[in-house]
Motif scaffolding. Sequence first.
Motif, mmCIF file in Angstrom:
data_model
loop_
_atom_site.group_PDB
_atom_site.id
_atom_site.type_symbol
_atom_site.label_atom_id
_atom_site.label_comp_id
_atom_site.label_asym_id
_atom_site.label_seq_id
_atom_site.Cartn_x
_atom_site.Cartn_y
_atom_site.Cartn_z
ATOM 1 N N GLU A 115 -9.415 -7.073 -12.433
ATOM 2 C CA GLU A 115 -8.312 -6.612 -11.594
ATOM 3 C C GLU A 115 -8.382 -5.106 -11.359
ATOM 4 O O GLU A 115 -8.031 -4.625 -10.287
ATOM 5 C CB GLU A 115 -6.967 -6.978 -12.230
ATOM 6 N N PHE A 116 -8.858 -4.370 -12.371
ATOM 7 C CA PHE A 116 -9.027 -2.924 -12.169
ATOM 8 C C PHE A 116 -10.064 -2.670 -11.085
ATOM 9 O O PHE A 116 -9.898 -1.800 -10.231
ATOM 10 C CB PHE A 116 -9.437 -2.233 -13.473
ATOM 11 N N LEU A 117 -11.136 -3.465 -11.118
ATOM 12 C CA LEU A 117 -12.170 -3.344 -10.089
ATOM 13 C C LEU A 117 -11.591 -3.676 -8.715
ATOM 14 O O LEU A 117 -11.791 -2.943 -7.747
ATOM 15 C CB LEU A 117 -13.337 -4.283 -10.415
ATOM 16 N N VAL A 118 -10.832 -4.791 -8.658
ATOM 17 C CA VAL A 118 -10.255 -5.225 -7.380
ATOM 18 C C VAL A 118 -9.282 -4.170 -6.856
ATOM 19 O O VAL A 118 -9.241 -3.884 -5.657
ATOM 20 C CB VAL A 118 -9.566 -6.600 -7.549
ATOM 21 N N ALA A 119 -8.499 -3.578 -7.777
ATOM 22 C CA ALA A 119 -7.523 -2.561 -7.370
ATOM 23 C C ALA A 119 -8.222 -1.422 -6.640
ATOM 24 O O ALA A 119 -7.772 -0.978 -5.580
ATOM 25 C CB ALA A 119 -6.785 -2.027 -8.593
ATOM 26 N N PHE A 120 -9.350 -0.982 -7.194
ATOM 27 C CA PHE A 120 -10.075 0.111 -6.543
ATOM 28 C C PHE A 120 -10.741 -0.373 -5.266
ATOM 29 O O PHE A 120 -10.648 0.256 -4.214
ATOM 30 C CB PHE A 120 -11.122 0.694 -7.489
ATOM 31 N N LEU A 121 -11.395 -1.531 -5.353
ATOM 32 C CA LEU A 121 -12.181 -2.046 -4.229
ATOM 33 C C LEU A 121 -11.300 -2.310 -3.013
ATOM 34 O O LEU A 121 -11.686 -2.000 -1.883
ATOM 35 C CB LEU A 121 -12.871 -3.338 -4.660
ATOM 36 N N GLN A 122 -10.104 -2.847 -3.234
ATOM 37 C CA GLN A 122 -9.252 -3.169 -2.091
ATOM 38 C C GLN A 122 -8.718 -1.907 -1.423
ATOM 39 O O GLN A 122 -8.589 -1.867 -0.204
ATOM 40 C CB GLN A 122 -8.111 -4.088 -2.515
ATOM 41 N N ALA A 123 -8.424 -0.883 -2.226
ATOM 42 C CA ALA A 123 -8.010 0.389 -1.635
ATOM 43 C C ALA A 123 -9.155 0.942 -0.792
ATOM 44 O O ALA A 123 -8.954 1.419 0.339
ATOM 45 C CB ALA A 123 -7.622 1.378 -2.728
ATOM 46 N N TYR A 124 -10.366 0.844 -1.306
ATOM 47 C CA TYR A 124 -11.549 1.329 -0.590
ATOM 48 C C TYR A 124 -11.764 0.542 0.695
ATOM 49 O O TYR A 124 -11.992 1.113 1.760
ATOM 50 C CB TYR A 124 -12.766 1.218 -1.511
ATOM 51 N N VAL A 125 -11.645 -0.800 0.602
ATOM 52 C CA VAL A 125 -11.880 -1.638 1.780
ATOM 53 C C VAL A 125 -10.829 -1.358 2.851
ATOM 54 O O VAL A 125 -11.150 -1.248 4.037
ATOM 55 C CB VAL A 125 -11.880 -3.133 1.375
ATOM 56 N N PHE A 126 -9.570 -1.200 2.424
ATOM 57 C CA PHE A 126 -8.523 -0.910 3.404
ATOM 58 C C PHE A 126 -8.819 0.404 4.116
ATOM 59 O O PHE A 126 -8.719 0.495 5.345
ATOM 60 C CB PHE A 126 -7.161 -0.829 2.696
ATOM 61 N N ALA A 127 -9.229 1.409 3.347
ATOM 62 C CA ALA A 127 -9.489 2.718 3.947
ATOM 63 C C ALA A 127 -10.710 2.677 4.855
ATOM 64 O O ALA A 127 -10.701 3.257 5.943
ATOM 65 C CB ALA A 127 -9.660 3.755 2.852
ATOM 66 N N ILE A 128 -11.766 1.979 4.433
ATOM 67 C CA ILE A 128 -12.989 1.971 5.241
ATOM 68 C C ILE A 128 -12.767 1.176 6.529
ATOM 69 O O ILE A 128 -13.275 1.550 7.588
ATOM 70 C CB ILE A 128 -14.180 1.423 4.437
ATOM 71 N N LEU A 129 -11.959 0.121 6.468
ATOM 72 C CA LEU A 129 -11.649 -0.612 7.704
ATOM 73 C C LEU A 129 -10.841 0.267 8.648
ATOM 74 O O LEU A 129 -11.053 0.253 9.866
ATOM 75 C CB LEU A 129 -10.887 -1.895 7.384
ATOM 76 N N THR A 130 -9.917 1.061 8.067
ATOM 77 C CA THR A 130 -9.181 2.018 8.887
ATOM 78 C C THR A 130 -10.140 2.959 9.596
ATOM 79 O O THR A 130 -10.005 3.224 10.793
ATOM 80 C CB THR A 130 -8.217 2.816 7.999
ATOM 81 N N CYS A 131 -11.150 3.441 8.862
ATOM 82 C CA CYS A 131 -12.138 4.356 9.445
ATOM 83 C C CYS A 131 -12.895 3.675 10.582
ATOM 84 O O CYS A 131 -13.114 4.280 11.637
ATOM 85 C CB CYS A 131 -13.151 4.805 8.395
ATOM 86 N N ILE A 132 -13.280 2.412 10.377
ATOM 87 C CA ILE A 132 -14.053 1.705 11.410
ATOM 88 C C ILE A 132 -13.194 1.476 12.647
ATOM 89 O O ILE A 132 -13.660 1.615 13.780
ATOM 90 C CB ILE A 132 -14.597 0.382 10.822
ATOM 91 N N TYR A 133 -11.908 1.166 12.447
ATOM 92 C CA TYR A 133 -11.022 0.973 13.593
ATOM 93 C C TYR A 133 -10.800 2.295 14.325
ATOM 94 O O TYR A 133 -10.748 2.333 15.557
ATOM 95 C CB TYR A 133 -9.687 0.376 13.151
#
Lengths: 126, 249
Positions: free
Chosen positions: B222-240
């Motif tokens: 869950e600690f991994l997911v917590a970081f990974l999901q924040a990263y994925v949300f931000a990187i998708l924002t960047c791509i959009y």
Amino acid sequence: MAGDSRKTGTEPDNPERVGPSEAELAARLRALDQRLDSKANEKRVESAARGKPGSSGLAIALSVSGAFISAILVGAAMGWGIDRFFGVTPWGMIVFTLLGFAAGIVNVLRMTGHMSGPGGGSKSGG
Amino acid sequence: MATGPIHQFNLYKLIPLDFNGVDLSFTNSSLFMAIIVFGVSGFLVWSTSGRGLVPSRMQSTAELLYEFAAGMLRTSAGPEAMRFFPFVFTLFMFILIANLLGMFPYFLTVTSHLVITATLALLVFFIVIIYGLMHNGLRFFKLFVPSGIPMAVMPLIVIIEIISFFTRPVSHSVRLFANMLAGHITLKVFAGFVISLGTLGAVGVAGAILPLAMTIALTALEFLVAFLQAYVFAILTCIYLNDALHPGH
């Protein structure tokens, strides 16, 4: 040396005249390396966004199926809105739900990297 | 067990407020969001206040976070996207700290509510549309018109592209919400097994070791997911945002 080269007419003996010097070549090589690195970085970032490395199969399954289902739902919702707005009751929803399926397939193909982004460019974001 | 695995997501009013029938109560979710906002701003202001040429430990943490978000934005949306850096960095830090704070027992994970993630995703969606139209004018609509398509199927393709574009906020928000919700429920269910097996006497206590080990492993995940999901949300924002800056790429 200089006299020699003038006599034979070949330039390669003269280090000053042999096209780009060693230092210039090295600089060019470095620049190329940097460009390649940034390209590789871009690739890595894009594939990371698609959830490939560092994430489990479950995460990929979740996000891919989510993209597929959400496209159908959005299509159906748009069709419903068109029905309400133009009063063509069953047709908007029928047509747009089917188009939503198509959009879902497009989403999945884009996510798994089988299809480039809109515009057909080298960048396949989205 | 007194409470089910869903109980942790309950919202309750701490300070009831009512403006002409509009419920604006200060809930436990609001409290955690306030803690996150003040915590993140306080940490960044405090850690960078020294401005040492040789950074202290805290300053170096803040600089690492900055470099990480800035590098992510630059590589995925180009250097001119740095005008969106404050937005992307705020988003990233908010989600990251919200996810990590949710890992404390008895704390609410605000990102496990669809309202929060949908609001953030819609914010990104509308910024992309409005900025794309302001910056590129009508060229923004090239996003929906792929090149090299025969005129006969063009209307169909454009409609499909538009539907595909409108699915972005849906999958953007549901991805973060579903990951946090599912993770926390799984954690709670396995932890509940430990308790219910433990009441079954000696055999039960021995058997409870299995779900306990699972709970520990899931906590790490869950600690991994917590970081990974924040990263994925931000990187998708960047791509959009990249689409808003360079449509028709």
